[in-house]
Design a protein around this motif. Structure first.
Motif, PDB file in Angstrom:
ATOM      1  N   ASN A 240       6.704  22.057 -12.359  1.00 51.01           N
ATOM      2  CA  ASN A 240       6.785  19.766 -12.384  1.00 51.01           C
ATOM      3  C   ASN A 240       5.707  19.965 -11.156  1.00 51.01           C
ATOM      4  N   TYR A 241       4.752  20.523 -10.884  1.00 48.47           N
ATOM      5  CA  TYR A 241       3.078  20.064 -10.314  1.00 48.47           C
ATOM      6  C   TYR A 241       1.823  20.290 -11.340  1.00 48.47           C
TER       7      TYR A 241
ATOM      8  N   LEU B 168      -4.294  16.458  -7.861  1.00 49.58           N
ATOM      9  CA  LEU B 168      -2.860  16.953  -8.193  1.00 49.58           C
ATOM     10  C   LEU B 168      -1.673  15.896  -8.405  1.00 49.58           C
ATOM     11  N   ILE B 169      -1.023  16.065  -9.344  1.00 52.34           N
ATOM     12  CA  ILE B 169       0.558  15.044 -10.017  1.00 52.34           C
ATOM     13  C   ILE B 169       1.566  15.579  -9.799  1.00 52.34           C
ATOM     14  N   GLY B 170       2.576  15.274  -9.690  1.00 53.63           N
ATOM     15  CA  GLY B 170       3.830  15.944  -9.164  1.00 53.63           C
ATOM     16  C   GLY B 170       5.111  15.195  -8.773  1.00 53.63           C
TER      17      GLY B 170
ATOM     18  N   PRO C 237       1.183   5.026  -6.629  1.00 47.79           N
ATOM     19  CA  PRO C 237       0.239   4.928  -5.452  1.00 47.79           C
ATOM     20  C   PRO C 237      -0.542   5.973  -5.737  1.00 47.79           C
ATOM     21  N   ILE C 238      -2.016   6.561  -5.452  1.00 51.59           N
ATOM     22  CA  ILE C 238      -2.527   7.107  -5.948  1.00 51.59           C
ATOM     23  C   ILE C 238      -2.595   7.143  -4.083  1.00 51.59           C
TER      24      ILE C 238
ATOM     25  N   LYS D  83       7.925  10.599   0.140  1.00 54.04           N
ATOM     26  CA  LYS D  83       8.280   9.257  -0.347  1.00 54.04           C
ATOM     27  C   LYS D  83       7.429  10.511  -2.216  1.00 54.04           C
ATOM     28  N   PRO D  84       9.111  10.927  -2.898  1.00 55.13           N
ATOM     29  CA  PRO D  84       9.020  11.072  -4.688  1.00 55.13           C
ATOM     30  C   PRO D  84       8.433  10.011  -5.207  1.00 55.13           C
ATOM     31  N   ILE D  85       7.337  10.679  -6.257  1.00 58.24           N
ATOM     32  CA  ILE D  85       8.060   9.786  -7.430  1.00 58.24           C
ATOM     33  C   ILE D  85       8.986  10.453  -8.008  1.00 58.24           C
TER      34      ILE D  85
END
Length: 227
Positions: free
Chosen positions: A85-86, A99-101, A170-171, A210-212
């Motif tokens: 999922n990343y 990195l996006i996940g 948030p980035i 701090k999950p999204i």
């Protein structure tokens, strides 16, 4: 973990680094030759000046794309073992390493600097570095906090344009030091700084604290390269 890299860019920039290194040596040799001829002393100075400039170009490209492991390879190794999922992007998004996940949106700023890296009284310092090494083989540390802010702002603008009306999570940015001989003294630094060995645990901790949502992950991934 999916890894999406711009291999054409990597290969092109590696060649630029190689050619500029050879060119700088040739220019230095010409300058050295003219230095023995008093009537050509000005040419010697000009050649040496251009040699320094080209050598800095060589250092810039060589550190990023000529040396193996490259920064992208270091980061990929450091994150090895993250789930599917990343997605990890190298050189094909508005920022070099992304990195996006579930841990959110993370920009990585890799540094190969050795010695002691400090953040003290609002200032970044690098100590115990050979001055010859600093001049001919290593870039200065600069201002990691300002570099991180610039990348965050750039990515924020690009995502907002690509996803109008969508609330962007948030980035974040983190400085990742890959040199095994580096020592970090960066308590209370404005941007997280860590060694490559601690990167994966850091991301996993962020995913817990701090999950999204995966819906947010998929939305962001939808406007980025698919591979």
């Amino acid at each position: 973990m999916r890894i999406i890299s711009d291999t054409k860019l990597i290969n092109r920039n590696r060649k630029i680094g190689q050619f500029s290194a050879i060119a700088s040596l040739i220019i230095f040799a010409v300058g050295f030759y003219f230095s023995f001829q008093p009537e050509q002393f000005n040419l010697s100075l000009i050649a040496l000046l251009f040699g320094v400039i080209i050598s800095q170009v060589s250092i810039y490209f060589g550190n990023r794309w000529g040396r193996s492991p490259r920064p992208d390879e270091w980061i990929t190794r450091g994150l090895k073992g993250l789930g599917d999922n990343y997605s990890l992007y190298h050189y094909n998004t508005p920022v070099p390493h992304l990195l996006i996940g579930p841990a959110g949106i993370w920009i990585f700023l890799p540094y190969y600097q050795g010695g002691v890296v400090q953040y003290l009284d609002g200032k970044w310092k690098q100590k115990k570095v050979n001055p010859i090494l600093r001049l001919f083989a290593q870039e200065s540390l600069g201002r990691p906090d300002l570099d991180a802010k610039a990348l965050i702002d750039d990515l924020q603008k690009k995502l907002a344009k690509a996803l109008p009306g969508v609330e962007i999570p948030p980035i974040h940015a983190a400085c990742v030091f890959t040199n095994p001989k580096v020592s970090l003294e960066v308590v209370d630094a404005p941007v997280p700084c860590l060694t490559i060995e601690k990167l994966k645990d850091f991301i996993r901790r962020q995913a817990k604290e701090k999950p999204i949502s995966m819906d947010q992950v998929y939305t962001i991934q939808s406007v980025l390269p698919a591979g």
